[in-house]
Design an enzyme around this catalytic site. Structure first.
Site: not given
Lengths: 608, 248
Positions: A236, A256
């Site tokens: 990740h 994000r």
């Protein structure tokens, strides 16, 4: 009969995260006796760590979404080595599985007209993730848990299975111990569902807890099941990196999704350079458009920070390598900047990302509404695992099923964020349904006492070894630590043949050390003993990952090889299959991916 | 390098004692890191629970210098290290071994509470319409990670051991989340008054203070439930009105 307490079920579910609970609920609803084994307490499994949401083409926020778009996104994200039938079933069934959760009491965030709200996430064309702030996994596991406890499922908390028992070719049960007293138990079952999650503890930097030692993959492998796609480990892109004690803890992609940007130490948004061709047409080429996308503008394209995880992780590694990293060897993730755009930005961030705010405040003394976070890649998920039939989730071992992270196929070479929670529900349900059906159609299995006694003997060996006989006094923690360090360095995000060959040699050494491991104390709640028993699983999956990674001579998704940095179309037509040979050695072979039917091919063409 | 001394309770249901361990302290370290270091280097068999190490699973509850806390979210730089740090298991529950306690009572209590029972769907496709403002409160309650620190600190359970008569703050929050769920149709108030023992809570707010999720347990969950009980069972005017109100 062996002397150990024996419990008998039609369906035994090993693992009580999202997939395990969902399959237990389904099997139980089919009217069979269900046993559920959890390694920890109920409701503590890694599913609680899932933050962003579950992907389902509900089309509540953008009515252009439907199962076909979700299917195409999943295949594109996995770079087309996915099991296309699983991707199809997943995209079609996920919406129903999400709605069902609501009927069981889940409380999702809402749209203005009162429906389930959906958010943007990497690789998903439209806002698709049903969510609850940034604690969706907790909502999912709690909903399943609170529903499941009224379904007549017999739960065994803090139990660990050390081996599967066979009756000829078919699975007959499982042998394990309870943590509290250290007593052995035999679980007799007509069908077994593995739902044990991942392998993160094979690496030093990971978002996974102590439980994720590859138990299911290893149990299945040693019981004769095939594993596929083991080379594909997801790193990740955004784990915490500072202070050292929190290294690896996940920072949700939702940051994000809500407008957070990645910056290097020059303050540049480096993700705008090097957008992959397959994503160029659907990615914003300027910050303004990217921002509008995160705020729900349907005409805007997604910002490059929301490209797939494999790509973002690699860009971060490159940036750090080029000397443009943050002080502690990562890069910056900035959500505080949105105060330029929103009048009440700080409140907005706290509302949308409460647990991230809390996590950084408490663990890093950092206010994410004011300052950027320092982040770097962390081992998060394995796309590979037990090879299963798409419809039923049964492995090649009759009666042995697998669902969730431990199963392979849906995600191909790279999983899209949000596709894990939906995977758990869709295939957890299917595994439960078909395992129940299988058990109804099967006669009772026979437990082989020789297998049981052998497993018990092996499990107790660490207590019985003496320093004198082995010439060492090594405990399990050092071996585990050395394995994690080795896998991190030699079979990590960027791989090279010679390093992986070295990894195999080191694995050989680690196997030898593990066979001499010594445990002190008694059997009651002894984490040293548990760590020692988990070593076999960690070593098995590490070996499978390494062998498969050497075999795949190209770069694709989560598997990046510096010596073969590009995709190779012929490599892209096959899966790597790992299986235990009769002589106990690891057999690795290539197998062609079945041809996709024309209707699915057409969908992919249309969505390009 | 700086070191810290930990006095960790070692023992089981039959008793035990504190053992001292000293370990190195690095920047940003939390109590659970220290326990892990001690476990890996000095006491392989030291029993403790943990999973996520990020305050999300609620496994590593313990009493740090006598205060119920999550070990994974307690930084060493937030506690004085010039004297030994004591670590004990939660005192409201029977000890299994070292820092691990038997919390199975909580799971039994939850099972005794009537499950969620929604009204029929609002739309033909089987879905409901709910306004966000109607679920803000319920979502607050559903943040609970079941660390059971509120149960541990509650004097009704901790000091008076009324586990058989009182379900404790965790399950009052649980019931509140169900009772305030806009879709739920069940009535749990009669049981709350009897088997749930809500009257035992005298709102000292200790539970609210220790909640790592900052759920305002007393003000938002327990007091409104107490008010509903009063309205339902002890309000003579209400009772009279109810008597004449047509049954729905």
């Amino acid at each position: 009969m062996s002397n150990y307490p024996t419990l008998e079920y039609d369906v035994l579910v090993i693992g009580a995260g999202g997939a395990g609970l969902r399959s237990a609920i389904e099997a139980s609803a089919a009217g069979v006796r269900v046993g559920l084994i959890c390694k920890s307490l109920l409701g503590k499994a890694h599913t609680v760590m899932a933050e962003g949401g579950m992907a389902a083409a509900l089309a509540n926020v953008d009515d252009r979404d439907n199962w076909k778009v979700h299917f195409a996104d999943t295949m594109r994200g996995g770079q087309y080595i996915n099991n296309w039938r699983m991707a199809e079933l997943h995209a079609k069934e996920a919406p129903d599985r999400v709605r069902e959760l609501e009927a069981w009491g889940a409380v999702f965030d809402r749209t203005a007209d009162g429906r389930i709200l959906q958010r943007n996430f990497g690789g998903h064309r439209y806002p698709r993730l049903a969510h609850v702030g940034d604690r969706t996994g907790l909502e999912l596991i709690r909903t399943l848990q609170d529903h499941g406890i009224h379904q007549g499922i017999e739960t065994h908390m803090e139990h660990t299975v050390v081996t599967l028992l066979k009756d000829g070719d078919r699975v007959a049960g499982a042998f394990g111990y309870d943590r509290e007293r250290g007593r052995f138990k035999v679980f007799k079952a007509k069908a077994i569902i593995l739902a044990t999650g991942g392998i993160g503890r094979a690496y030093r930097i990971t978002s996974n807890s102590w439980e994720y030692t590859g138990d299911g993959q290893s149990l299945a492998y040693h019981a004769g099941a095939e594993l596929i796609d083991m080379e594909f480990v997801q790193f990740h892109p955004t784990g915490m990196i500072w202070p050292p004690s929190v290294m690896g803890i996940l920072v949700t992609e939702g940051v994000r999704g809500e407008g957070g940007v990645l910056l290097n130490n020059e303050g540049k948004r480096f993700m705008f350079s090097g957008i992959p061709d397959a994503y160029k047409a659907q990615t914003a080429d300027n910050p303004e458009e990217g921002w509008r996308y995160t705020q729900g503008d349907k005409n805007a394209r997604r910002p490059p920070e929301l490209l797939t995880r494999d790509h973002v992780a690699r860009c971060i590694v490159d940036e750090v390598k080029a000397g443009r990293g943050s002080p502690h060897g990562g890069i910056f993730l900035d959500i505080a900047w949105i105060k330029e755009k929103l009048p009440n930005a700080a409140e907005h961030i706290k509302k949308k990302l409460p647990s991230m705010y809390h996590q950084f405040m408490q663990l890093a003394n950092l206010d994410i509404t004011k300052e950027p976070m320092e982040v770097g890649p962390t081992t998060h998920y394995i796309m590979g695992g037990v090879r299963v039939d798409a419809e039923t989730q049964m492995s090649n071992v009759p009666g042995l099923f697998a669902a969730g992270e431990v199963a392979a196929g849906l995600h191909g070479s790279n999983r899209l964020g949000g596709n894990s929670l939906s995977d758990l529900l869709v295939f957890g349900k299917r595994a439960g349904e078909f395992a129940a059906k299988y058990s109804k159609e099967s006669s009772s299995s026979q437990i082989n006492d020789v297998q049981v006694e052998e497993a018990a003997r092996q499990a107790l060996e660490p207590f019985e070894r003496s320093v004198k006989a082995t010439g060492t006094a090594e405990g399990p923690y050092q071996i585990q630590h050395d394995l994690q360090e080795m896998m991190q360095n030699l079979v990590g995000i960027v791989r090279r043949e010679r390093e992986m060959t070295r990894a195999l040699a080191e694995l050989d050494q680690l196997w030898r050390r593990a066979k001499n491991v010594i445990v002190h104390g008694h059997r009651e709640y002894n984490p040293g003993w548990h760590t020692a028993l988990d070593l076999k699983n960690l070593l098995t999956v590490s070996e499978a990952i390494t062998c498969a990674a050497i075999q795949r001579k190209e770069s694709r998704g989560g598997h990046f090889r510096e010596d073969f940095p590009n995709k190779d179309s012929s490599e892209g037509k096959m899966n790597i299959v790992v299986r235990k040979d009769a002589d106990g050695s690891m057999n690795v072979r290539r197998e062609n991916i079945p041809e996709m039917p024309p209707d699915l091919k057409q969908i992919i063409e249309e969505m390009k | 390098m700086k070191t810290a001394v930990f006095k960790i309770w070692r023992g089981d249901a039959n008793g035990g004692e504190f053992s001292e361990y000293s370990t190195e302290v690095t920047e940003g370290m939390v109590v659970l890191d220290a326990v892990h270091a001690i476990q890996a280097q000095q006491a392989n068999d030291l029993a403790c629970r943990w999973n996520c190490k990020a305050g999300k699973c609620g496994s590593c509850s313990a009493e740090i210098n006598g205060v119920p806390k999550l070990m994974c979210m307690t930084r060493l730089d937030a506690i004085p290290l010039d004297e030994p740090v004591t670590l004990e298991p939660m005192r409201a529950f029977p000890c299994i071994r070292d820092l691990a306690t038997d919390v199975s009572w909580n799971f039994r209590v939850k099972k005794s509470i009537k499950k969620f029972n929604p009204r029929p769907p609002d739309a033909p496709d089987g879905t409901w319409r709910i306004a966000q403002e109607d679920i803000d409160r319920v979502q607050e309650f559903r943040k609970c990670i079941e660390c059971f620190l509120c149960q541990d600190v509650c004097h009704v359970l901790r000091d008076h051991h009324l586990q058989e008569k009182f379900i404790g703050p965790r399950f009052l929050v649980f019931v509140a989340a169900l009772e305030m769920h806009p879709l739920d149709t069940e009535d749990r108030l009669p049981e709350l008054k009897t088997a749930g023992g809500i009257g035992y809570c005298n709102i000292t707010k200790c539970c609210t203070k220790v909640c790592p999720e900052h759920i305002t347990i007393t003000d938002n969950a327990i007091i409104p439930l107490k008010e509903r009980i009063v309205d339902e069972f002890y309000d003579p005017l209400g009772k009279l009105l109810k008597f004449f109100r047509p049954k729905i």
